[in-house]
Design an enzyme around this catalytic site. Sequence first.
Site, PDB file in Angstrom:
ATOM      1  N   TYR A 146      22.961 -39.605 -21.106  1.00 52.40           N
ATOM      2  CA  TYR A 146      23.267 -40.993 -20.745  1.00 52.40           C
ATOM      3  C   TYR A 146      23.072 -41.951 -21.918  1.00 52.40           C
ATOM      4  O   TYR A 146      23.503 -43.092 -21.867  1.00 52.40           O
ATOM      5  CB  TYR A 146      22.408 -41.465 -19.561  1.00 52.40           C
ATOM      6  CG  TYR A 146      22.633 -40.692 -18.268  1.00 52.40           C
ATOM      7  CD1 TYR A 146      23.659 -39.762 -18.158  1.00 52.40           C
ATOM      8  CD2 TYR A 146      21.827 -40.901 -17.165  1.00 52.40           C
ATOM      9  CE1 TYR A 146      23.860 -39.052 -16.983  1.00 52.40           C
ATOM     10  CE2 TYR A 146      22.031 -40.203 -15.978  1.00 52.40           C
ATOM     11  CZ  TYR A 146      23.041 -39.278 -15.897  1.00 52.40           C
ATOM     12  OH  TYR A 146      23.236 -38.585 -14.739  1.00 52.40           O
ATOM     13  N   LYS A 195      18.837 -25.669 -18.811  1.00 54.33           N
ATOM     14  CA  LYS A 195      20.006 -24.773 -18.802  1.00 54.33           C
ATOM     15  C   LYS A 195      19.974 -24.031 -20.138  1.00 54.33           C
ATOM     16  O   LYS A 195      20.909 -24.074 -20.940  1.00 54.33           O
ATOM     17  CB  LYS A 195      21.279 -25.625 -18.620  1.00 54.33           C
ATOM     18  CG  LYS A 195      22.532 -24.846 -18.344  1.00 54.33           C
ATOM     19  CD  LYS A 195      22.584 -24.212 -16.971  1.00 54.33           C
ATOM     20  CE  LYS A 195      23.834 -23.373 -16.812  1.00 54.33           C
ATOM     21  NZ  LYS A 195      23.781 -22.464 -15.653  1.00 54.33           N
ATOM     22  N   ASP A 227      20.905 -24.867 -12.048  1.00 54.94           N
ATOM     23  CA  ASP A 227      21.748 -24.469 -10.910  1.00 54.94           C
ATOM     24  C   ASP A 227      20.913 -23.749  -9.851  1.00 54.94           C
ATOM     25  O   ASP A 227      21.056 -23.975  -8.644  1.00 54.94           O
ATOM     26  CB  ASP A 227      22.951 -23.621 -11.358  1.00 54.94           C
ATOM     27  CG  ASP A 227      22.598 -22.605 -12.430  1.00 54.94           C
ATOM     28  OD1 ASP A 227      21.490 -22.669 -13.001  1.00 54.94           O
ATOM     29  OD2 ASP A 227      23.429 -21.721 -12.710  1.00 54.94           O
ATOM     30  N   ASP A 251      18.398 -36.867 -12.578  1.00 47.06           N
ATOM     31  CA  ASP A 251      19.146 -37.830 -11.779  1.00 47.06           C
ATOM     32  C   ASP A 251      19.671 -37.140 -10.517  1.00 47.06           C
ATOM     33  O   ASP A 251      19.510 -37.617  -9.386  1.00 47.06           O
ATOM     34  CB  ASP A 251      20.324 -38.349 -12.642  1.00 47.06           C
ATOM     35  CG  ASP A 251      21.061 -39.499 -12.004  1.00 47.06           C
ATOM     36  OD1 ASP A 251      20.607 -40.004 -10.965  1.00 47.06           O
ATOM     37  OD2 ASP A 251      22.112 -39.902 -12.553  1.00 47.06           O
ATOM     38  N   ASP A 255      17.725 -37.053  -6.451  1.00 44.28           N
ATOM     39  CA  ASP A 255      18.439 -37.518  -5.252  1.00 44.28           C
ATOM     40  C   ASP A 255      18.482 -36.416  -4.196  1.00 44.28           C
ATOM     41  O   ASP A 255      18.285 -36.672  -3.013  1.00 44.28           O
ATOM     42  CB  ASP A 255      19.883 -37.925  -5.601  1.00 44.28           C
ATOM     43  CG  ASP A 255      19.986 -39.415  -5.853  1.00 44.28           C
ATOM     44  OD1 ASP A 255      18.940 -40.050  -6.109  1.00 44.28           O
ATOM     45  OD2 ASP A 255      21.109 -39.953  -5.814  1.00 44.28           O
TER      46      ASP A 255
END
Length: 360
Positions: A146, A195, A227, A251, A255
Amino acid sequence: MDYRIGVIPGDGIGPEIVREARKTLDAVCAKYGHHFTYTELLLGGASIDVHGVPLTEGTIETAKGCDAVLMGSIGGDAKTSPWYQLPPDKRPEAGLLGIRKALNLFANLRPAYLYDELRAACPLRDDISAAGFDMLIMRELTGGLYFGARRTEEVDGVRVATDTLSYSETEICRIAKRAFDIAMKRRKKVCSVDKANVLDSSRLWRQVVEEVAKEYPEVALSHMYVDNCAMQLVMNPAQFDVILTENMFGDILSDEASMVTGSIGMLSSASLNETKFGLYEPSHGSAPDIAGQDKANPIATILSAAMLLRYSLDLDEEADAVEAAVRQGLKEGYRTGDIMSEGCTQVGTCEMGDLIAARV
Ligand code: NAD
């Protein structure tokens, strides 16, 4: 002890829920002999109305002089509020991004806890929710994808967009230390999510987290690919204590983790910098649809105040008392409208605040 607490009531339901959280903090002061000096700060729409901008230097400087800041929420209804006629960098949300940046709040903490009393709202299968869960997602907030360089260009007549995911060992080290420090206050488990089978930034992440872990021999460290983590959060959330991860993974996962609790009005959060300072706020927004109607659930803000006590002031016993008061209120069957279920007693924002403060 004396502490200086900045208070940002904000917009919408913000002033109502912050008022209730202050009742709880006052109850803590009365019980444990502390003294809090509150300084009210303007941010978001409330600041636009007075100063024409969502964040002023004055708010930043005053916040820096506090031990911690408790915030309600900011923003209005994008369709009807005049704040959203302003250019994007003058809207309420720009104030929030601005203060996070100005205070260097790089560590975002979001707990996801399933209250037994609210299990019916949990969207997971009964056999999974029966085990309960109590986890905390520690998300890096100021680096990664980001914040990396980005561009959109045309290459040989084809549009190409590029984003850059970059982390330095300094950035990884400071967030990892925060995660291990917090794990020491909890069940002493850190699951670092990356990852590393694909990304260089994740391979460095893993190496640095391993190095930091050596300073915390009491904490059990594990690694998980992102994942797999997304699956495990719905298959077996009880396995997690602290989940440590980079900005974009955090992020998405935070959630997901908060939604499996099923109750938006219950979710607290904190953003911390390198010192003990933090900004504490509920995970939900300013709910303009119910503002001023005594309908808002103040518990997420009250639990954010508990995090403030624990992480900025090191008042663990007092934080435990606030969390126990919330549990007790729920156990006695008190509910605001958003978490109401059959056989319980519905109360408004103010009464819920009174009930919890009285149980501290
Ligand atoms: P929201 O979280 O404000 O509301 C979503 C739904 O949940 C609404 O129906 C609302 O009534 C309900 N809700 C939220 N908090 C509640 C509570 N404590 N008790 C009972 N019900 C509750 O999200 P939204 O409607 O998408 O956004 C409204 C405004 O909030 C927007 O301006 C948005 O930008 C802002 N926002 C601010 C923050 C923040 O301050 N950190 C975070 C998210 C959204």
